[in-house]
Structure formats: structure tokens, C-alpha cells
Design an enzyme around this catalytic site. Structure first.
Site, PDB file in Angstrom:
ATOM      1  N   ASP A 116       4.411 -23.544  74.151  1.00  0.00           N
ATOM      2  CA  ASP A 116       3.128 -23.532  74.860  1.00  0.00           C
ATOM      3  C   ASP A 116       3.015 -23.068  76.788  1.00  0.00           C
ATOM      4  O   ASP A 116       2.827 -23.879  77.436  1.00  0.00           O
ATOM      5  CB  ASP A 116       2.966 -25.086  75.076  1.00  0.00           C
ATOM      6  CG  ASP A 116       2.202 -25.310  73.566  1.00  0.00           C
ATOM      7  OD1 ASP A 116       1.510 -24.060  73.000  1.00  0.00           O
ATOM      8  OD2 ASP A 116       2.609 -26.111  72.919  1.00  0.00           O
TER       9      ASP A 116
ATOM     10  N   LYS B 257       5.788 -10.326  66.722  1.00  0.00           N
ATOM     11  CA  LYS B 257       5.880 -11.121  66.792  1.00  0.00           C
ATOM     12  C   LYS B 257       7.185 -11.854  65.299  1.00  0.00           C
ATOM     13  O   LYS B 257       6.741 -11.804  64.967  1.00  0.00           O
ATOM     14  CB  LYS B 257       5.147 -12.703  66.551  1.00  0.00           C
ATOM     15  CG  LYS B 257       5.417 -13.833  67.263  1.00  0.00           C
ATOM     16  CD  LYS B 257       3.823 -14.477  67.266  1.00  0.00           C
ATOM     17  CE  LYS B 257       4.927 -16.097  67.696  1.00  0.00           C
ATOM     18  NZ  LYS B 257       5.110 -16.631  68.951  1.00  0.00           N
TER      19      LYS B 257
ATOM     20  N   GLY C  96       8.960 -13.685  71.839  1.00  0.00           N
ATOM     21  CA  GLY C  96       9.426 -15.042  70.827  1.00  0.00           C
ATOM     22  C   GLY C  96       8.818 -15.868  71.140  1.00  0.00           C
ATOM     23  O   GLY C  96       7.710 -16.021  70.485  1.00  0.00           O
ATOM     24  N   MET C  97       9.546 -17.351  70.148  1.00  0.00           N
ATOM     25  CA  MET C  97       8.679 -17.777  69.899  1.00  0.00           C
ATOM     26  C   MET C  97       9.936 -19.661  70.594  1.00  0.00           C
ATOM     27  O   MET C  97      10.952 -18.654  70.804  1.00  0.00           O
ATOM     28  CB  MET C  97       9.403 -18.547  68.503  1.00  0.00           C
ATOM     29  CG  MET C  97       8.603 -19.660  67.318  1.00  0.00           C
ATOM     30  SD  MET C  97      10.046 -19.507  65.653  1.00  0.00           S
ATOM     31  CE  MET C  97       8.077 -20.348  65.156  1.00  0.00           C
ATOM     32  N   GLY C  98       8.869 -20.196  71.529  1.00  0.00           N
ATOM     33  CA  GLY C  98       9.287 -20.830  72.995  1.00  0.00           C
ATOM     34  C   GLY C  98      10.484 -20.566  73.431  1.00  0.00           C
ATOM     35  O   GLY C  98       9.871 -19.480  73.882  1.00  0.00           O
TER      36      GLY C  98
ATOM     37  N   ASN D  76       2.404 -17.841  84.699  1.00  0.00           N
ATOM     38  CA  ASN D  76       1.420 -18.700  84.237  1.00  0.00           C
ATOM     39  C   ASN D  76       0.611 -20.119  84.799  1.00  0.00           C
ATOM     40  O   ASN D  76       1.251 -20.519  84.799  1.00  0.00           O
ATOM     41  CB  ASN D  76       0.932 -19.246  83.008  1.00  0.00           C
ATOM     42  CG  ASN D  76      -0.137 -18.742  82.295  1.00  0.00           C
ATOM     43  OD1 ASN D  76      -0.968 -18.356  82.669  1.00  0.00           O
ATOM     44  ND2 ASN D  76      -0.136 -19.488  80.512  1.00  0.00           N
TER      45      ASN D  76
ATOM     46  N   PHE E 190      -6.142 -19.359  84.888  1.00  0.00           N
ATOM     47  CA  PHE E 190      -6.842 -19.950  83.749  1.00  0.00           C
ATOM     48  C   PHE E 190      -7.362 -18.541  82.888  1.00  0.00           C
ATOM     49  O   PHE E 190      -8.465 -18.469  83.540  1.00  0.00           O
ATOM     50  CB  PHE E 190      -7.091 -21.108  83.588  1.00  0.00           C
ATOM     51  CG  PHE E 190      -7.790 -21.450  81.752  1.00  0.00           C
ATOM     52  CD1 PHE E 190      -6.472 -21.997  81.508  1.00  0.00           C
ATOM     53  CD2 PHE E 190      -8.584 -21.188  81.615  1.00  0.00           C
ATOM     54  CE1 PHE E 190      -7.091 -22.335  80.283  1.00  0.00           C
ATOM     55  CE2 PHE E 190      -9.216 -21.658  80.377  1.00  0.00           C
ATOM     56  CZ  PHE E 190      -8.393 -22.051  79.839  1.00  0.00           C
TER      57      PHE E 190
END
Length: 229
Positions: free
Chosen positions: A13, A38, A116-118, A175, A205
């Protein structure tokens, strides 16, 4: 030919998908044939289009028509790491398939952005993490972080693990979507001093995911020249 890149995060996130989409649009508008991937995705499957919303966002940004099995070889229908999916659903993460599809996709485009993931230590198998996957793909990485308190700790740990696995880091992208986080200028200073890794820029944002909006934001805020060198 530009080098393919792996987009990882300091945590889940942190907005990797949105940053990846912005980079993809910008690279495409710079005249680069960029593909997306992904390897692992998880969550509630979408009813239409790709199972993974993240892949939907990336494929739209890249304007690619590559099949889902190439873009996202494995999807787990729970919000969890591949390792947890293995334990809970008995679905084994298929590393050889991922690497095979990665090679195929690499031949279809001048450059790939792999999300990637996480974070880099998200477990895939008992002794195989996202960092192992990046290493096996032989890719440099971009690290996405956010501005909330704790970001510096997470960024330092991520950089240290990349060093341990001998993964080259292209840079860090901040970010900036937290309303109560560090000031970007201070965070950039501290991250660069503490990690010796360049901050390529920060993005605000993003609520407008159109091509023109993403291109304007990323062209203005991200050092694309350093990213491509």
C-alpha cells in the site's frame, strides 16, 4: 535499448501500481515500447477484464494487448503473500513459470516494468522472497516509499536487503499521498544521506489516471534521465 526495471516498495500500500503506471505512460510518450508484468497478484478477482485490478491499471497505461497469462502468471484470490496462499489455499507459487513468462515478455517489448508484491522480503516460498525473484530476473529496482513517519526505517531496511542480495537500486521515488507525513524536501535529504541512494523525485496524490495527467505529473516531478541511464 533501455534496461528493464523492477518496481518494489518499502511496504504494501505504498502506491507501487500508480507509480509504475505513471512511469509506463511517460516512457511510452517518450517513444519507448514498454511492457508491463506483475508476476504475482492477489485479492478479490475482478468480474470483468483481468482478475487483478493492478494489472488492469498497468495494461491500460502501457496500452498492451499481451495475454493475461504473460502479464500476471499467478493470481491468488485472497489478500495475502504467495507463501500464505500456499499455506491457506494449497496453491504453489510457480517460479519457473514466472521466469519463463518474463523471458517471453522481454522479447515482445524494448523494456519491461515489473511490479512486485509488497516489499522485497514478501515471502513466496519458505526460503524464496521477492528479493530472490528480482535477483533471478537480473533486474535493477526502483523503490517506492511514502512520507509517513516510519518511512525512513522501511527505506533503509529495503536498501540494506537489496545490498545483501546484490540488487542494483536505480533510485527511490517518494509517493507523497500522506497528509501527515514528512516534508518531501526533508525526507529526500535524509534518505539520500542515510542510504546513499538517489531520490528520483516525488509524486503528489493522483486522482486523474488519464494519460495526459500522468505524463504531466511524472515528466515534471521524476528524473527520467537518471531512471533510463
Amino acid at each position: 535499448m533501455p534496461e528493464s526495471l523492477f518496481i518494489t516498495g518499502t511496504d504494501t500500500d505504498v502506491g507501487k501500481t500508480y507509480v509504475a503506471a505513471g512511469l509506463v505512460v511517460t516512457l511510452r510518450k517518450m517513444g519507448i515500447d514498454v511492457g508491463v508484468m506483475k508476476p504475482f497478484a492477489a485479492g478479490i478477482p475482478q468480474r470483468k477484464g483481468f482478475k487483478s485490478e493492478d494489472i488492469e491499471i498497468l495494461a491500460t497505461a502501457a496500452q498492451v494487448t499481451d495475454p493475461e497469462l504473460l502479464l500476471n502468471p499467478q493470481f491468488f484470490p485472497i489478500m495475502a503473500s504467495p507463501y500464505t496462499a500456499l499455506k491457506n489455499l494449497k496453491i504453489k507459487p510457480n517460479i519457473p513459470l514466472i521466469l519463463k513468462q518474463f523471458k517471453k515478455l522481454s522479447k515482445l517489448h524494448s523494456m519491461l516494468l515489473v511490479e512486485g508484491m509488497g516489499g522485497v522480503m514478501t515471502p513466496i516460498l519458505q526460503n524464496y522472497f521477492v528479493s530472490n525473484l528480482i535477483k533471478d530476473m537480473k533486474l535493477p529496482t526502483i523503490i517506492v516509499t511514502r512520507t509517513r513517519v516510519g518511512a525512513i526505517n522501511h527505506a533503509i531496511m529495503t536498501c540494506k536487503m537489496c545490498e545483501k542480495y546484490k540488487i542494483p537500486i536505480k533510485g527511490i521515488i517518494i509517493n507523497n499521498f500522506d497528509v501527515d507525513g514528512y516534508h518531501v524536501k526533508e525526507l529526500k535529504r535524509d534518505l539520500e544521506n542515510l542510504t546513499r541512494v538517489s531520490v528520483l523525485g516525488s509524486v503528489p496524490f493522483i486522482d486523474d489516471m488519464s494519460d495526459n495527467s500522468l505524463y504531466r505529473i511524472f515528466k515534471k516531478n521524476i528524473d527520467m534521465k537518471s531512471l533510463l541511464n
